[in-house]
Design a protein around this motif. Structure first.
Motif, PDB file in Angstrom:
ATOM      1  N   LEU A 168       0.742  -1.351  -0.042  1.00 18.29           N
ATOM      2  CA  LEU A 168       0.047   0.063   0.067  1.00 18.29           C
ATOM      3  C   LEU A 168       0.643   1.175  -0.026  1.00 18.29           C
ATOM      4  CD1 LEU A 168      -2.834  -1.286   2.409  1.00 18.29           C
ATOM      5  CD2 LEU A 168      -2.942  -1.126  -0.178  1.00 18.29           C
ATOM      6  N   SER A 169       1.865   1.222   0.840  1.00 22.10           N
ATOM      7  CA  SER A 169       3.099   2.499   0.547  1.00 22.10           C
ATOM      8  C   SER A 169       3.558   2.668  -0.619  1.00 22.10           C
ATOM      9  CB  SER A 169       3.858   2.296   1.658  1.00 22.10           C
ATOM     10  OG  SER A 169       4.960   1.675   1.550  1.00 22.10           O
ATOM     11  N   ALA A 170       3.345   1.596  -1.721  1.00 21.80           N
ATOM     12  CA  ALA A 170       3.900   1.778  -2.829  1.00 21.80           C
ATOM     13  C   ALA A 170       3.158   2.547  -3.623  1.00 21.80           C
ATOM     14  CB  ALA A 170       4.514   0.192  -3.375  1.00 21.80           C
ATOM     15  N   LEU A 171       1.816   2.745  -3.320  1.00 17.71           N
ATOM     16  CA  LEU A 171       0.914   3.476  -4.175  1.00 17.71           C
ATOM     17  C   LEU A 171       1.374   4.869  -4.186  1.00 17.71           C
ATOM     18  CD1 LEU A 171      -2.699   2.139  -2.363  1.00 17.71           C
ATOM     19  CD2 LEU A 171      -1.821   1.908  -4.755  1.00 17.71           C
ATOM     20  N   PRO A 172       0.866   5.710  -5.356  1.00 20.85           N
ATOM     21  CA  PRO A 172       1.345   7.062  -5.686  1.00 20.85           C
ATOM     22  C   PRO A 172       1.028   7.889  -4.402  1.00 20.85           C
ATOM     23  CG  PRO A 172      -0.483   6.416  -6.965  1.00 20.85           C
ATOM     24  CD  PRO A 172      -0.209   5.240  -6.438  1.00 20.85           C
ATOM     25  N   THR A 173       1.843   9.047  -4.453  1.00 21.77           N
ATOM     26  CA  THR A 173       1.637   9.942  -3.298  1.00 21.77           C
ATOM     27  C   THR A 173       0.400  10.754  -3.510  1.00 21.77           C
ATOM     28  OG1 THR A 173       3.224  11.707  -4.571  1.00 21.77           O
ATOM     29  CG2 THR A 173       4.309  10.259  -3.221  1.00 21.77           C
ATOM     30  N   LEU A 174       0.160  11.733  -2.701  1.00 19.50           N
ATOM     31  CA  LEU A 174      -0.946  12.507  -2.680  1.00 19.50           C
ATOM     32  C   LEU A 174      -1.098  13.090  -4.069  1.00 19.50           C
ATOM     33  CD1 LEU A 174      -3.401  13.324  -0.711  1.00 19.50           C
ATOM     34  CD2 LEU A 174      -1.908  15.318  -0.203  1.00 19.50           C
ATOM     35  N   ARG A 175       0.010  14.031  -4.364  1.00 15.92           N
ATOM     36  CA  ARG A 175      -0.135  14.735  -5.549  1.00 15.92           C
ATOM     37  C   ARG A 175      -0.249  13.933  -6.848  1.00 15.92           C
ATOM     38  NH1 ARG A 175      -1.589  19.736  -3.666  1.00 15.92           N
ATOM     39  NH2 ARG A 175      -0.689  19.639  -1.775  1.00 15.92           N
ATOM     40  N   GLU A 176       0.366  12.780  -6.727  1.00 16.77           N
ATOM     41  CA  GLU A 176      -0.045  11.862  -7.952  1.00 16.77           C
ATOM     42  C   GLU A 176      -1.146  10.809  -8.008  1.00 16.77           C
ATOM     43  OE1 GLU A 176       4.030  10.628  -7.575  1.00 16.77           O
ATOM     44  OE2 GLU A 176       4.813  12.411  -8.612  1.00 16.77           O
ATOM     45  N   SER A 177      -2.275  11.097  -7.287  1.00 20.37           N
ATOM     46  CA  SER A 177      -3.178  10.190  -6.871  1.00 20.37           C
ATOM     47  C   SER A 177      -3.881   9.641  -8.225  1.00 20.37           C
ATOM     48  CB  SER A 177      -4.372  10.928  -6.059  1.00 20.37           C
ATOM     49  OG  SER A 177      -3.971  11.438  -4.789  1.00 20.37           O
ATOM     50  N   ILE A 178      -4.114   8.273  -8.217  1.00 20.28           N
ATOM     51  CA  ILE A 178      -4.823   7.967  -9.332  1.00 20.28           C
ATOM     52  C   ILE A 178      -6.328   8.403  -9.149  1.00 20.28           C
ATOM     53  CG2 ILE A 178      -5.577   5.659 -10.116  1.00 20.28           C
ATOM     54  CD1 ILE A 178      -3.504   4.022  -8.904  1.00 20.28           C
ATOM     55  N   ASN A 179      -6.522   9.140 -10.194  1.00 25.13           N
ATOM     56  CA  ASN A 179      -7.729   9.810 -10.322  1.00 25.13           C
ATOM     57  C   ASN A 179      -8.872   9.082 -11.306  1.00 25.13           C
ATOM     58  OD1 ASN A 179      -9.772  11.590 -10.601  1.00 25.13           O
ATOM     59  ND2 ASN A 179      -8.354  13.238 -10.959  1.00 25.13           N
ATOM     60  N   ILE A 180     -10.100   8.784 -10.820  1.00 24.09           N
ATOM     61  CA  ILE A 180     -10.965   8.085 -11.600  1.00 24.09           C
ATOM     62  C   ILE A 180     -11.956   9.154 -11.699  1.00 24.09           C
ATOM     63  CG2 ILE A 180     -12.565   6.114 -11.924  1.00 24.09           C
ATOM     64  CD1 ILE A 180     -10.360   4.592 -10.132  1.00 24.09           C
ATOM     65  N   GLY A 181     -12.384   9.798 -12.804  1.00 17.93           N
ATOM     66  CA  GLY A 181     -13.506  10.826 -13.108  1.00 17.93           C
ATOM     67  C   GLY A 181     -13.421  12.056 -11.992  1.00 17.93           C
ATOM     68  N   ASP A 182     -12.409  12.302 -11.481  1.00 18.57           N
ATOM     69  CA  ASP A 182     -12.494  13.267 -10.493  1.00 18.57           C
ATOM     70  C   ASP A 182     -13.386  13.276  -9.224  1.00 18.57           C
ATOM     71  OD1 ASP A 182     -10.568  15.198 -11.077  1.00 18.57           O
ATOM     72  OD2 ASP A 182     -12.009  16.386 -12.476  1.00 18.57           O
ATOM     73  N   SER A 183     -13.789  11.782  -9.088  1.00 26.90           N
ATOM     74  CA  SER A 183     -14.405  11.551  -7.876  1.00 26.90           C
ATOM     75  C   SER A 183     -13.829  10.443  -6.831  1.00 26.90           C
ATOM     76  CB  SER A 183     -16.055  11.130  -8.337  1.00 26.90           C
ATOM     77  OG  SER A 183     -15.927  10.339  -9.303  1.00 26.90           O
ATOM     78  N   ILE A 184     -12.959   9.515  -7.579  1.00 21.75           N
ATOM     79  CA  ILE A 184     -12.476   8.556  -6.918  1.00 21.75           C
ATOM     80  C   ILE A 184     -11.098   8.691  -6.812  1.00 21.75           C
ATOM     81  CG2 ILE A 184     -12.164   5.934  -6.634  1.00 21.75           C
ATOM     82  CD1 ILE A 184     -15.101   5.582  -7.917  1.00 21.75           C
TER      83      ILE A 184
END
Lengths: 394, 263
Positions: A149-165
């Protein structure tokens, strides 16, 4: 020596009299036990006095003054320690309940898969069970937390799905529906769906008994439970507004968030316990003699109904007792949450609350009582269930 | 051996055997790995026939009758039951199993169901019968095997002989066209053998087609119209019971008979 003792038996001294001895030993044990408890009690009382710590549960009303990253109910830093206690109990119950449901489903699939005639499926299940069962749980929790889980992207590089998830190393963010007037129609429709399904299944059973025709209860039930709330939502005109998570400052605000601590703990608990449940299920199915399958097949009953009507009901009586202890294990293992900082009972109470208040006796006592209550409730329920499915032998 | 034996072969009741073929096996072979269990089996059972199959243990007699309802797969040759050929076709296997009843050495009753539920299970789930009707049929057959008063009990509460009679009733509830018996009395205490054999004799007298693996030679004399002797996976001798017992042709048959009749 034994011979000597026997010779002396008729005129044995009081000290060699079996009955007297057993009573004497019990008295000695009792005296030691009382003495030990008294020692602990006086020691504790004098220590508490020396340090000027007041005993009692007054502290529960005081404001806690610390924040909690995950809570199912309203909680702020101004809330009391009592409120914090409820939050931590709910968190423990939440992760345990999710874990039990998921581990049971995955475990049953694994157990059946290991017995599958499909070589690849059986092998995969075997490897899974052997690997997961033999790696310590704490390591697995840390693996998910630190390794995955810590290998997930950082806050600024969040995986963004339709600006809602959003998915990042701080958590999994989804929109949260905020109820508006008329929203209650949806949970009510859901309840009606459940009630209707149970009525339909009862009706279908009666109809089968009367006419022999079978009715697709599962499909109808799924349709009712999902369909009715959807219908209610459409009719009432979607009475909710979505609160979307929005990036403000150093974190997302609003919406619903699943924190990585929870995810790591839940994954590890589920996967670990499922491996054990898989073995229990496999053993249970294998404990039913092959003759039962043959007899059912010889009567023309097909493999699936054979499993459901003949094998599983008999396997359950072997499965349920060890399954109970797996449920208890999972619940108690959830206290390993402390390792990753999920605010469960142990982490919040022996950690933060105990440190802040110093009320060690009360905190530990309350915690033990909670675990005892949860565990005894689970085993009472499972014992009741086990008695209900027991075989009549004579 | 038992009381049935004394009835002897002379007063055998008259049975009608039709020319209609119930089971036909042609050139059937089966292997368990390297082990050749069935070697070129050719056997025809007509409607109304009562066949007894005997032979030393390991001779393949159980395997033979278990091939008839596909509890065992054969690897070569052709088996037809009531005109349906047994292949890998699951539908056809189901069709055959619905028409073929089987009684096992160890009864294999369902221990979690009552006697009545044991009997009604298949009619309800396979024949899609209303429960009331299925239970009515179950009671009729339980009555026929003289155990109707135990209908509400669980198998674990019954004696071996009673359990085997329930197992027979359970098969009959599907109104099978042929009944297979796989050593139905071998797991029973001696005093219970007669009650089960009596039920089987009654079935035969009712005109049921039967294939029976058994060592009860009295039963064979009284009921069978053909006795088949197997050894080493082959049918060694096939004869009518009087000839078979009084005048066995094959050496191995003679040896086998002398061993089981003079102990």
């Amino acid at each position: 020596m034994a011979v000597n003792a026997q010779d002396a038996a008729p005129k044995a001294a009081l000290l060699y009299d079996a009955k007297f001895r057993s009573i004497l030993y019990q008295i000695i044990t009792l005296v030691l036990l009382i003495g030990f408890i008294a020692f602990l009690a006086t020691n504790t009382i004098s220590n508490l006095e020396k340090r000027g710590i007041a005993t009692g549960f007054e502290f529960l009303k005081h404001p806690a003054g610390f924040g909690v990253p995950f809570s199912l109910i309203e909680y702020s830093e101004a809330s009391s320690y009592g409120r914090a206690f409820v939050v931590s109990v709910l968190n423990t119950l939440f992760v345990s309940a999710c874990g039990i449901v998921l581990a049971t489903i995955l475990g049953f699939i694994l157990g059946v898969a290991r017995l599958s005639p499909n070589w690849i499926i059986a092998r995969i299940a075997t490897v899974y069970v052997e690997v997961i069962r033999n790696v310590p749980l704490l390591l697995q929790i840390l693996f998910w937390y630190v390794g995955v889980l810590s290998a997930l992207p950082t806050l600024r590089e969040s995986i963004n799905i339709g600006d809602s998830i959003f998915l990042n190393n701080r958590g999994f963010y989804t929109p949260l529906p905020i109820a508006e007037p008329g929203f209650m129609a949806i949970p009510i429709a859901f309840l009606i769906g459940i009630i209707a399904t149970s009525l339909v299944s009862r009706w279908a059973k009666k109809r089968q008994e009367a006419t022999g025709e079978q009715f697709p209860v599962f499909l109808t039930g799924t349709g009712l439970i999902i369909g009715l709330p959807v219908l209610a939502a459409i009719v009432t005109g979607f009475p909710w507004t979505m609160e979307y998570p929005v990036l403000k400052g150093f974190n997302f605000r609003g919406g619903f968030v699943l924190i990585p601590e929870f995810a790591a703990l839940l994954f590890a608990l589920t996967l670990y316990t499922a491996a054990f449940i898989g073995e229990i299920v496999r053993a249970g199915i294998q404990a039913v003699s092959h003759g039962q399958t043959e007899a059912a097949h010889a009567l023309g009953i097909r493999p699936r109904p054979t499993m459901r009507l003949v094998i599983i009901p008999q396997a359950m009586r072997v499965i349920v007792p060890p399954l109970t202890s797996q449920y208890l294990n999972l619940t108690k293992n959830s206290s390993l949450a402390a390792a990753v900082g999920y605010p469960d009972l142990v982490h919040m109470f022996t950690g933060t609350v105990l440190n802040q208040t110093g009320q060690a006796l009360e905190c530990i006592g309350m915690m033990m009582l909670v675990y005892l209550t949860i565990s005894l409730s689970i085993s009472a329920f499972m014992n009741w269930y086990n008695a209900r499915i027991a075989l009549v032998e004579r | 051996m038992s009381n049935v034996a004394e009835a002897g072969g002379t007063d055998q009741p008259q049975f009608t055997i039709s020319s209609e073929v119930m089971v036909s096996m042609r050139g059937v072979h089966k292997w368990y790995g390297q082990f050749h269990v069935l070697k070129d089996i050719n056997l025809t059972v007509n409607k109304g026939e009562r066949i007894v199959i005997c032979g030393p243990s390991g001779s393949g007699k159980s395997t033979l009758i278990r091939c008839i309802n596909r509890l065992e797969e054969h690897q070569q040759g052709n088996i037809e039951v009531d005109g349906i050929e047994l292949t890998n076709d699951v539908k056809k296997i189901d069709e055959v199993r619905r028409e073929v009843g089987m009684v096992f050495q160890h009864f294999n009753l369902f221990p979690h169901l009552t006697v009545l539920e044991n009997c009604a299970l298949a009619p309800i789930w396979v024949r899609k019968m209303p429960r009331a009707e299925a239970e009515e049929i179950a009671m009729t057959y339980l009555d026929r095997v003289k155990i109707a008063d135990q209908a509400r009990k669980y198998p674990g509460q019954l004696s071996g002989g009673q359990q085997q009679r329930v197992a027979i009733a359970r098969s009959l509830c599907m109104s099978p066209k042929i009944m297979l018996f796989d050593e139905p009395t071998s797991a029973l205490d001696p005093e219970m053998i007669k009650e089960v054999l009596d039920v089987m004799v009654g079935l035969a007298e009712g005109g049921m087609t039967m294939a029976c693996v058994t060592h009860e030679m009295g039963f064979a004399r009284q009921v069978a119209n053909r006795v088949i002797f197997m050894d080493g996976g082959e049918i060694i001798e096939e004869n009518d019971p009087i000839e078979f017992f009084n005048n066995p042709r094959n050496e191995r048959t003679q040896l086998f008979l002398s061993q089981i009749l003079h102990h």
